[in-house]
Design a protein around this motif. Structure first.
Motif: not given
Length: 463
Positions: A136-149, A198-204, A218-220
């Motif tokens: 498990y990785l608790f990513t905070g505002d680093f990696v979101f679902s489909g987006d980045l901080g 905190c992101g522009k296109a965070i997934g739900a 998108w960043w991959s």
């Protein structure tokens, strides 16, 4: 291992309680300031909260780390990374890259993942009861679902100067060095969901995996091609406005939010006393109804902050550093009032003194609505679009000026000193919030009936 996600729909913010069921110890990650939910979960599962931590110095809400530690005796763990400008101003164990925290069979490893902020940590968790490999990785505002901080918030809200470019490059490095080397099966648990600024296109979806993000984020492709400049350009393009209150959140979270302790219950206040306080401008009513109800009549000098977005919109229009009036909530009962108070303390608005269940007996006004057909002949000082700049760029009323609702009260110098202001948003909610705050500040603020959607429909009918 126990994992509980606590999600605040208002701020689109996620915090987590993780614990070892073998020895009954638990840890809270990115907790909010009203802490009863974590205490309830710990009791429910027969656990003791022994550790509290956060991934970074947050900008969109006040951290509950100190509050939880004071209430439970838990040890505080915070980042020691990022350099002297990013050190926390309160006591706690400083975590550096690779540091570990033990919770019975569980090992929590701090991973320095700068980019969103210089001190940012993610937490890699291994459930030793099953494996010696992290899961498990608790990513905070680093990696979101489909987006980045977003790395531009330090410029937008914390007084930085062109820090976004260095932050974006740090994110690129953090992804390549710390995220992508992890096994595909590692679960990703971010601190925000769709709707967060905190992101522009965070997934739900509430969580993801390293493998899924590697394939579909998108960043991959930019990482796969080692295209740092393309990544930076794409990441920084089209970011929405940052709310002005983010700067206050950063300052308070770095130094440590004021402790709330035990709070007394909110009481219903006599209507006559509230009316007298309003007349003397010694109290401010928060009208928690929808704009549709408010447009039929609202309390004099009240702020329209809909109950469903009490924290989000409350922080737009109430600045605790300058707004000294005690606040009175319009609420059906004590339970609803206290729930709304909880939302407000998440953004540092602590001066709620009571509630009233009705507006009967209070001084009232009826907000002015301007029909789209009246705009052309109206002698308005400004037609004000309070949506985000990205929405404005996609289409707006000709001649209108954009200033997002979350920035207006901190940028009044950008508005004309006199004359009528006609506010609009997409459907009317945000413009009702903004117009109420402008009226409270003494401006002649009216609203466009139907807002942009109504104007657009009127234009189509004309054509």
């Amino acid at each position: 291992m126990l994992l509980e996600r606590i999600y605040d729909e208002d701020l689109a913010q996620a915090s987590y309680l993780i614990g070892c069921q073998a020895n009954g110890t638990a840890m809270v990650i990115d907790g909010r300031r009203d802490i009863a939910v974590y205490q309830h979960l710990a009791r429910k599962h027969g656990m003791k909260i022994v550790a509290v931590t956060e991934t970074h110095i947050h900008a969109d809400y006040l951290s509950g780390t100190r509050e939880l530690a004071a209430a439970t005796g838990a040890t505080i763990y915070v980042s020691g990374e990022g350099g002297p400008d990013w050190l926390y101003g309160f006591d706690g164990v400083r975590l550096f890259d690779g540091a570990t925290i033990s919770l019975g069979n569980i090992t929590v490893t701090a991973v320095h993942t700068p980019g969103h902020t210089p001190e940012h940590l993610s937490f890699l968790v291994t459930d030793g009861a099953f494996t010696n490999q992290p899961g498990y990785l608790f990513t905070g505002d680093f990696v979101f679902s489909g987006d980045l901080g977003r790395p531009d918030l330090l410029d937008e809200a914390a007084g930085g100067t062109e820090t976004r470019f260095a932050g974006a490059r740090q994110l690129f490095a953090s992804l390549g060095d710390k995220f992508l080397p992890l096994p595909d099966y590692v679960q990703v648990h971010p601190a925000h969901g769709a709707g967060s600024a905190c992101g522009k296109a965070i997934g739900a979806i509430p969580s993801s995996t390293v493998g899924y993000e590697r394939l579909y984020a998108w960043w991959s492709p930019f990482l796969a091609a080692n295209d740092e400049q393309g990544f930076v350009t794409e990441l920084l393009a089209g970011q929405p406005d940052a709310h002005a209150y983010f700067g206050r959140m950063k300052r308070e979270n770095r130094e440590g939010p004021a402790l709330l302790g035990e709070r007394p219950p909110l009481n219903e206040l006599p209507a006559a006393d509230v009316a007298a306080g309003i007349a003397a401008d010694r109290l401010t009513i928060i009208d928690t109804r929808t704009s549709r109800h408010v447009h039929h009549g609202t309390v004099l000098r009240s702020l329209n902050i809909p109950a469903a977005a009490m924290a989000s919109y409350g922080a737009w229009v109430v600045n605790p550093e300058t707004d000294t009036n005690p606040l009175v909530l319009l609420a059906k009962d004590r339970e609803q009032a206290q729930d709304m108070r909880d939302h407000l303390v998440r953004v540092g608005i602590d001066n709620v003194v009571g509630y009233v269940p009705r507006v009967d007996g209070l001084p009232m006004i009826t907000p002015v609505l301007i029909r789209p057909a009246e705009l052309a002949g109206l002698n308005a000082a400004v037609v004000l679009d309070v949506r985000n700049r990205t929405e404005y760029a996609a289409g707006h009323i000709p001649g209108s000026r954009q200033l997002s609702g979350g920035r207006i009260m901190w940028h009044l110098d950008e508005l004309p000193a006199g004359g009528r202001i006609v506010a609009y948003c997409k459907t009317g909610t945000r413009s009702s919030v903004a117009a109420s705050a402008l009226r409270r500040a003494g401006y002649d603020a009216v609203e466009l009936d139907g807002s942009y959607a109504g104007w657009h429909a009127w234009q189509r009918a004309r054509d």
